[in-house]
Design an enzyme around this catalytic site. Sequence first.
Site: not given
Length: 483
Positions: A296, A287, A457, A183-184, A265
């Site tokens: 958390q 994370g 780039c 889960l980014i 969440k």
Amino acid sequence: MKFIVKPHPEIFVKSESVRKRFTKILESNIRIIVKARTQGVAVFNRRDHIEVTSNSDTYYAEVLEILTTTPGIQQVLEVQQSSFTDLHNIYEQVLELNRANLENKTFVVRAKRRGKHDFTSIELERYVGGGLNQAIASAKVKLINPDVTVQVEVVDELLNQVIARHKGLGGFPLGTQEDVLSLISGGFDSGVSSYLHIKRGSKVHYCFFNLGGPAHEIGVKQTAYYLWQKYGSSAKVRFIAIDFAPVVAEILEKIDDGQMGVVLKRMFMRTAGMVAEKFGIQALVTGEALGQVSSQTLTNLRHIDNVTDTLILRPLINWDKEDIIRLAREIGTEDFAKTMPEFCGVISKSPTVKAVKEKLEEEEAKFDFALLDQVVYNARQIDIRDIGKESLEKAPEVELVNSAEEGNAVVLDIRSPDEEDESPLEIVGVEVKHLPFYKLATQFGDLDQSKTYLLYCSRGVMSRLQALYLQEQGFNNVKVYRP
């Protein structure tokens, strides 16, 4: 050019069949990346190590970067290759390379040999070792636990000597463990937790809950693409983007303020669990770190976990924030994270740190759970390799140019400082500025906006993503430079 790749020691404590499977996967991973990024480079599995060789040094830097960023490798030995005439000539070459390193040291010579020669490996060790002992007065032979082990390899008519040792990532080869769904968010924590599972051998797919619009998604895609390209490009993985705005709107409208953070969440985990089940993925990765934010705490994490049967992995659960940031800096995701906005923290003004199950269920009874099915159905998934292509297709107005001859144009080199130092971009008669990609969000507006900027780039992916991002911010004086 020759490198000797030493697999991570944990691989060799496995059973014989598992060891063979792991080293075969590591060999395949190296070969896939090397083939994609170089030419004329060969990869060989030699049982206890892997050799990467080429008749040219053209791709030396590229191959070294590949080997030191591929999971499952403990050490990379850089080998100097030369021809020799006889045993004494081998000794002379070994002496020249090792004299300074053996002063006031104990040493032993270890030799390997393949091919037809008029000497054995033992004779080679004795001859070279005896010669070094006589030539370097302060050095002394010690067969057990010496200060220095001089490694010599003779293959047919070539002498191979180790001239440098480079530390690898360690961990397990990518694909030796089961897939996970990360889960980014683009922040420090999710990038580091994703990296840790790549390093441990899991193919990491990415699930992004979009709360901040197109610009947020572009930024997160850059992070995911960077992690994949840098550490996991031997694997085919998915990037799944879910528009979570309808879910957030429902929470804001119907859920009590103090419960919003935990409920959000729980909705993340329910939805991610559905996505994981759809693709046959065994676990979710987050994370989260204990006590870092109100959602958390142990109590809240337990309530969050209970909404899905999918295993939830939290590799950073006991990490301090400064340690997370330090690792983000080491792996190259810090600069992405620093410019990434945080959206989750704004939805609850007085969040509970110790949610009660009955209260959560009472609040969630007001929620229309059909929304979760809807956002999963509407989720967009792409092969992460296509992120660059997608950015081009979704933003055809981002013009690509192969010449920098426009009178009012400035080429803006957005590579990292290390890349720019290694290969400076110089174009005769054209102004070239260097502004790393991670500073564009905050510093592009300070540039002379009367000029057109051609973003450059190495591979053209980051420049397209950044051009799209800048256009989202209202800057229309950007193009992509692809010479």
